[in-house]
Design a protein around this motif. Structure first.
Motif, mmCIF file in Angstrom:
data_model
loop_
_atom_site.group_PDB
_atom_site.id
_atom_site.type_symbol
_atom_site.label_atom_id
_atom_site.label_comp_id
_atom_site.label_asym_id
_atom_site.label_seq_id
_atom_site.Cartn_x
_atom_site.Cartn_y
_atom_site.Cartn_z
ATOM 1 N N LYS A 56 0.672 -1.309 -0.197
ATOM 2 C CA LYS A 56 0.113 0.040 -0.045
ATOM 3 C C LYS A 56 0.726 1.179 -0.019
ATOM 4 C CE LYS A 56 -3.784 -2.269 2.608
ATOM 5 N NZ LYS A 56 -4.701 -2.439 3.577
ATOM 6 N N LEU A 57 2.184 1.089 -0.147
ATOM 7 C CA LEU A 57 3.175 2.364 0.060
ATOM 8 C C LEU A 57 3.284 3.111 -1.323
ATOM 9 C CD1 LEU A 57 5.244 3.286 1.834
ATOM 10 C CD2 LEU A 57 6.793 2.010 0.844
ATOM 11 N N GLY A 58 2.886 2.495 -2.455
ATOM 12 C CA GLY A 58 2.921 3.071 -3.829
ATOM 13 C C GLY A 58 4.161 3.122 -4.506
ATOM 14 N N GLY A 212 -2.026 2.994 8.754
ATOM 15 C CA GLY A 212 -1.605 4.047 8.161
ATOM 16 C C GLY A 212 -0.533 5.103 8.847
ATOM 17 N N LEU A 213 -0.290 4.876 10.035
ATOM 18 C CA LEU A 213 0.872 5.456 10.871
ATOM 19 C C LEU A 213 2.031 4.753 10.408
ATOM 20 C CD1 LEU A 213 1.172 6.834 14.213
ATOM 21 C CD2 LEU A 213 2.528 5.013 13.549
ATOM 22 N N ASP A 214 2.086 3.374 10.342
ATOM 23 C CA ASP A 214 3.340 2.648 9.800
ATOM 24 C C ASP A 214 3.739 2.977 8.466
ATOM 25 O OD1 ASP A 214 4.062 1.379 12.071
ATOM 26 O OD2 ASP A 214 2.954 -0.611 11.112
ATOM 27 N N ILE A 215 2.498 3.158 7.524
ATOM 28 C CA ILE A 215 3.040 3.606 6.423
ATOM 29 C C ILE A 215 3.556 5.083 6.059
ATOM 30 C CG2 ILE A 215 2.107 3.969 3.950
ATOM 31 C CD1 ILE A 215 0.043 1.638 4.274
ATOM 32 N N ALA A 216 2.969 5.972 6.892
ATOM 33 C CA ALA A 216 3.314 7.392 6.947
ATOM 34 C C ALA A 216 4.774 7.467 7.189
ATOM 35 C CB ALA A 216 2.310 8.383 7.559
ATOM 36 N N TRP A 217 5.053 6.816 8.471
ATOM 37 C CA TRP A 217 6.638 6.658 8.928
ATOM 38 C C TRP A 217 7.571 6.244 7.840
ATOM 39 C CZ3 TRP A 217 8.809 9.760 11.906
ATOM 40 C CH2 TRP A 217 8.130 10.547 13.074
ATOM 41 N N LEU A 218 7.116 5.153 7.069
ATOM 42 C CA LEU A 218 8.078 4.500 6.220
ATOM 43 C C LEU A 218 8.446 5.528 4.983
ATOM 44 C CD1 LEU A 218 10.050 2.228 5.162
ATOM 45 C CD2 LEU A 218 8.013 1.265 4.371
ATOM 46 N N LEU A 228 10.930 10.761 -2.492
ATOM 47 C CA LEU A 228 9.844 9.960 -3.317
ATOM 48 C C LEU A 228 9.032 10.678 -4.163
ATOM 49 C CD1 LEU A 228 8.858 7.340 -0.704
ATOM 50 C CD2 LEU A 228 10.287 6.695 -2.404
ATOM 51 N N PRO A 229 8.623 10.193 -5.332
ATOM 52 C CA PRO A 229 7.769 10.540 -6.154
ATOM 53 C C PRO A 229 6.367 10.719 -5.417
ATOM 54 C CG PRO A 229 8.648 8.965 -7.351
ATOM 55 C CD PRO A 229 9.209 8.878 -5.790
ATOM 56 N N VAL A 230 5.672 11.937 -5.679
ATOM 57 C CA VAL A 230 4.387 12.091 -4.739
ATOM 58 C C VAL A 230 3.222 11.565 -5.672
ATOM 59 C CG1 VAL A 230 2.901 13.898 -3.933
ATOM 60 C CG2 VAL A 230 5.391 14.050 -3.767
ATOM 61 N N ASN A 231 2.200 11.092 -4.960
ATOM 62 C CA ASN A 231 1.092 10.439 -5.658
ATOM 63 C C ASN A 231 1.611 9.510 -6.947
ATOM 64 O OD1 ASN A 231 -0.639 11.592 -4.324
ATOM 65 N ND2 ASN A 231 -0.609 13.621 -5.436
ATOM 66 N N SER A 232 2.772 8.676 -6.721
ATOM 67 C CA SER A 232 3.242 7.797 -7.809
ATOM 68 C C SER A 232 2.095 6.879 -8.256
ATOM 69 C CB SER A 232 4.252 7.113 -7.231
ATOM 70 O OG SER A 232 4.800 6.224 -8.101
ATOM 71 N N LYS A 233 2.260 6.816 -9.323
ATOM 72 C CA LYS A 233 1.147 5.624 -10.147
ATOM 73 C C LYS A 233 1.976 4.398 -10.736
ATOM 74 C CE LYS A 233 -2.646 9.062 -10.884
ATOM 75 N NZ LYS A 233 -3.489 9.755 -12.047
ATOM 76 N N LEU A 234 3.067 4.317 -10.143
ATOM 77 C CA LEU A 234 3.887 3.273 -10.725
ATOM 78 C C LEU A 234 3.183 1.819 -10.344
ATOM 79 C CD1 LEU A 234 7.577 4.434 -9.550
ATOM 80 C CD2 LEU A 234 6.470 4.577 -11.850
ATOM 81 N N LYS A 235 3.166 0.998 -11.306
ATOM 82 C CA LYS A 235 3.007 -0.449 -11.179
ATOM 83 C C LYS A 235 3.734 -1.149 -9.992
ATOM 84 C CE LYS A 235 2.064 -4.792 -13.322
ATOM 85 N NZ LYS A 235 2.313 -5.525 -14.522
ATOM 86 N N ILE A 236 3.021 -1.527 -8.741
ATOM 87 C CA ILE A 236 3.699 -2.277 -7.942
ATOM 88 C C ILE A 236 4.187 -3.535 -8.110
ATOM 89 C CG2 ILE A 236 3.792 -2.969 -5.424
ATOM 90 C CD1 ILE A 236 1.717 -0.608 -4.923
ATOM 91 N N ALA A 237 5.696 -3.933 -7.981
ATOM 92 C CA ALA A 237 5.836 -5.408 -8.433
ATOM 93 C C ALA A 237 6.440 -5.687 -7.168
ATOM 94 C CB ALA A 237 7.011 -5.302 -9.407
ATOM 95 N N ASN A 238 5.918 -7.109 -6.410
ATOM 96 C CA ASN A 238 6.685 -7.386 -5.296
ATOM 97 C C ASN A 238 7.199 -9.032 -5.710
ATOM 98 O OD1 ASN A 238 7.134 -8.351 -2.805
ATOM 99 N ND2 ASN A 238 5.000 -8.317 -2.316
#
Length: 875
Positions: A56-58, A212-218, A228-238
């Motif tokens: 969910k990080l983006g 949400g707090l965890d993601i915000a801190w990372l 980091l790019p803001v509001n990135s729409k990159l495809k997430i690959a994991n």
């Protein structure tokens, strides 16, 4: 407008420019991982929460399996490395990490990173991160900025909320306190250096922090280095397609069962809980290391040298007592103080005291390597001055765990007799013989389904009882209670690694489960019984009754009298056996599988329920066995974790058993590789007022411990208000240690404290009187003439009272002894006031020995009353 508001506006303007004008400080493509994430073997339970948040990080990221890391290249190509809750790194991996950072890499770490690693690895991580996780907070607390100027990267409202975390302890190296906990003393919650960010909580755990707090801190941490790019729409690959090295499979996570399922035995190489406990209190002094020594460590180093000097002196005073034990009081008074040249002992003590004074100066001059070298050399010199060739031990519990491996290796009674000879000659008076291990008895049982297959054609328990009693020793049957099997034992008997042991194999409904449906918890090796199951309890009562009635054992020693290790705040919980779930649901209307640790009130009810299962079994067992054998001694091997933590992790509330009088001896597994660590583990329980009249017997692990180091720990025990010790285990009882024990404690005919507490008290007090006379005669103890007369009169009065109690333990003699001792203890500090300022350690030792006598009398009184009650109830 305050600094925080200004910073927040500036940050939002920057974000606006990045969005509108396309200003991106760092480029990223659809196929480029922005950072790497380390997946380690010690956080499999947490990985699902970590993975969910990462997705969910983006931004793209690369997953690296820690087990694949051998050199700096294995940390991957991205500039930033994220270590979420990675508690174990090898030396090889830590060095590779240091090299990777030195070439431009950045670190983001969370939780107790590296805390279960070796000392050298922990020191290196502290250097890289600017500090380390110190300890967990007992309650969830608010994150809040420091009072200083707030860095722009933390000027976001979503970063500040309630988290259950821990306190970060900074080094002296350049670092910044970014965020603190909103609790007393405002302890550090987040620490940063130029190259790192350390978050003081276990990231990715729902019961610790909101998603949400965890993601915000990372995101904020990544932005410190990457923008980091803001509001990135990159495809997430994991993982990202070009991620190197290879990734691990995170699929097929175990699911929460709706009912008990077939056992899953997932093995992970995580550290032994006893090792983890010892790691938390380590004081490491690495030769030739020039890493900074902070103020806390400097004080610890200086204090330990001072204490070691005092222990050496105390040991010599005790040895003097034994050497003069046949000399009359009048002869002692005629002995002239020494007027000869200083002995090696005196020279060493003078040199050591000078080292104590010089050590802070070296640290102040930042000559850390030389300070460590001086400390280690002084410690070595002092160790060589212990009187290990002289009798010095007073009557005490000298116990050893005689393990199954040593019994099996003996193979017959004649070989076992050699082991008992060695232990008896060394002064050992109490044997905890491993009798039930992984549900296998070492004797032919009529209750248990199968004798241990490693035992062939003999009955070691019958032999051990005979051998011990012939040598004046006590034999206590050591039994595993709720641990039902052992995968390590399975290998020895050529059974399947998944085999649950003969009892659970025959009675699968007796099994306990974790919250994922596993009988054997992830990372552990032993299946457990469900303590709430009435059939389990009935079986165990019959089994232990069989031992106590068929064999003339002196005691039963309970081990694994608990649940397996858990950590509810990272999703590892246990206790969901069929019977436990049904009983709890009847009481509350709720299936415990539906309860989360975040539901505080319900979770505490569930924890209290499980704890009560163990408590009530101990009580029931105590009553049952004492009705059969009123003189039977009950002891327990327990974990010395803080009480609250212990309730949450293993549901072992042994203070309750002690206060109720269910048990006679508490044996905490205070295992440590040096004396300062041992003292930090043992001291809270030695000082505890929650144990009633139960005797405390600290445990010492001999494995990897130098023989003189073991003696040093014993000397500390002898200087504290403790009635003895337990050694783990007979298989590590080497020849060198045997020789030291033969010389220092190998006496016969001493009373055994748990069996003869009043005789022990009188004997120990007689030795204490001799110490005072020797020290007084040598001019080391100064008192006024008036005080001296009163002191001697009261001391003689106490000696008479204790001797009368030892010879005739009547009610009136008991009352007289207690009253006389209490009066003497209250006046003792006044009599010794002048000496107290010049040798406070020795004065404290004497007060501790008086307290030991008090505890022996209280224990003896309880044993007398218990025998009377048992006799009355039987009649």
């Amino acid at each position: 407008m305050n600094n925080k508001t200004v910073g927040f506006i500036i940050l939002n303007i920057n974000l606006f420019l990045f969005n509108i004008l396309g200003i991106l400080p760092a480029k990223a493509t659809n196929n480029t991982p922005v950072f790497s994430v380390v997946n380690s073997q010690n956080n499999p339970e947490q990985w699902r929460g970590i993975s969910n948040r990462l997705q969910k990080l983006g931004v793209n990221y690369c997953v690296i399996s820690l087990s694949n890391v051998k050199n700096k290249a294995d940390w991957g190509k991205p500039q930033v490395l994220f270590l979420p809750n990675v508690e174990v790194l090898t030396t090889e991996q830590a060095i590779a990490l240091d090299q990777w950072v030195s070439q431009g890499g950045y670190l983001i770490a969370t939780g107790p990173v590296g805390n279960l690693s070796t000392p050298g690895v922990r020191q290196l991580l502290r250097k890289l991160l600017g500090g380390a996780w110190g300890f967990s907070l007992n309650t969830a607390e608010n994150l809040q900025p420091t009072n200083t100027t707030i860095p722009n990267w933390v000027n976001q409202s979503e970063l500040f909320g309630i988290v259950r975390g821990g306190v970060i302890i900074p080094n002296n190296s350049p670092s910044q306190t970014a965020v603190v906990w909103n609790s007393k003393d405002r302890p550090l919650a987040i620490l940063t250096t130029e190259k790192s960010t350390l978050l003081g909580w276990r990231w990715g755990t729902d019961t610790v922090a909101p998603e949400g707090l965890d993601i915000a801190w990372l995101k904020a941490s990544l932005n410190r280095h990457l923008k980091l790019p803001v509001n990135s729409k990159l495809k997430i690959a994991n993982p990202a397609p070009n991620c190197q090295p290879a990734t691990i499979n995170t699929q097929n996570q175990p699911q929460t069962p709706t009912s008990p399922v077939q056992p899953k035995t997932i093995s992970q190489n995580v550290q032994d809980p006893i090792n983890q406990l010892e790691q938390n209190v380590r004081l490491d002094v690495i030769p030739n290391s020039n890493l900074p020594i902070d103020q806390k460590e400097a004080i610890a180093l200086q204090t330990e040298l001072e204490n070691l000097i005092s222990r050496v002196e105390s040991a010599h005073i005790a040895a003097s007592v034994t050497n003069l034990s046949r000399v009359t009081n009048s002869q002692i008074k005629k002995i002239e103080p020494r007027k000869t040249a200083p002995s090696n002992l005196e020279k060493t003590l003078i040199k050591a005291r000078n080292s104590v004074k010089y050590l802070p100066l070296l640290i102040e001059q930042k000559n850390y390597a030389k300070a460590r070298q001086l400390w280690l050399q002084t410690k070595s010199d002092l160790w060589q001055q212990f009187p290990i060739n002289q009798q010095l031990a007073q009557p005490e519990i000298r116990s050893v765990w005689l393990d199954r491996g040593t019994i099996v290796k003996a193979g017959n009674e004649a070989e076992l007799a050699k082991i008992f000879d060695k232990l008896a000659q060394s002064g050992i008076n109490t044997i905890f013989l491993e009798t039930i291990n992984a549900s296998y008895p070492i004797y032919p049982s009529q209750i248990a389904p199968q004798q241990n297959p490693l035992i062939r054609d003999w009955d070691p328990l019958a032999s051990a009882v005979k051998l011990a009693h012939a040598r004046g020793m006590e034999l206590h049957a050591w039994v595993w209670v709720f641990a039902a099997g052992n995968s390590a034992h399975n290998k020895l008997i050529n059974a399947s690694p998944d085999y649950l042991g003969p009892v659970l194999a025959a009675n699968p409904d007796w099994a306990n489960y974790d919250n994922k449906g596993n009988i054997i918890p992830i990372g552990q090796t032993k299946p457990f019984f469900d303590p709430a199951n009435p059939q389990v309890r009935e079986y165990l009562l019959k089994l232990y009754t069989e031992i106590a009635t068929r064999y003339q054992v002196d005691g039963i020693h309970l081990d694994y009298i608990r649940y397996p290790f858990q950590d509810p705040f990272v999703g590892r919980t246990y206790g969901y056996g069929k019977a436990a779930r049904e009983q709890f649901q009847q009481q509350t209307g709720i299936d415990p599988l539906d309860i989360s640790p975040s539901q505080r009130e319900l979770w505490q009810k569930w924890t209290a329920f499980r704890t009560q299962q163990v408590d009530s079994f101990v009580s029931e067992l105590s009553k049952t066995l004492r009705q059969k054998r009123k003189n039977l001694i009950l002891s327990v091997a327990v974990f010395p974790l803080p009480e609250y933590e212990r309730m949450q992790k293993i549901q072992q509330h042994w203070e309750v058993w002690a206060r109720r009088g269910d048990i006679d001896l508490i044996v905490p597994m205070t295992y440590a590789l040096d004396t300062p660590r041992f003292q930090r583990l043992a001291q809270p329980w030695i000082s505890s007022t929650k144990l009633g009249a139960t005797l405390l017997v600290p445990g010492i692990r001999l494995l990897s411990l130098p023989s003189i180091g073991a003696f040093d720990q014993l000397q500390l025990i002898r200087d504290l208000p403790v009635s003895g010790y337990a050694l783990f285990a007979a298989e590590n009882f080497n020849y060198e240690l045997e020789q030291i024990f033969n010389s220092t404690q190998g006496r016969k005919n001493d009373p055994i404290p748990q069996r003869q507490p009043f005789r022990t008290a009188a004997s120990r007090y007689a030795a204490l009187q001799t110490e005072w006379q020797i020290v007084q005669n040598n001019g080391q103890l100064s008192m006024s003439a008036i005080a001296n007369t009163e002191f001697n009169n009261r001391a003689k009065e106490l000696q008479i009272a204790l001797n009368q109690l030892a010879n005739a333990p009547t009610a009136i003699n008991l009352i007289t002894a207690r009253k006389t001792l209490t009066r003497f203890q209250s006046q003792f500090p006044t009599w010794i006031q002048a000496e107290n300022s010049s040798n406070p350690y020795q004065i404290k030792v004497w007060q501790n020995r008086l307290l030991t006598i008090e505890r022996l009398i209280r224990y003896g009184e309880r044993r007398v009353n218990l025998r009377r009650q048992t006799s009355t109830s039987v009649n």
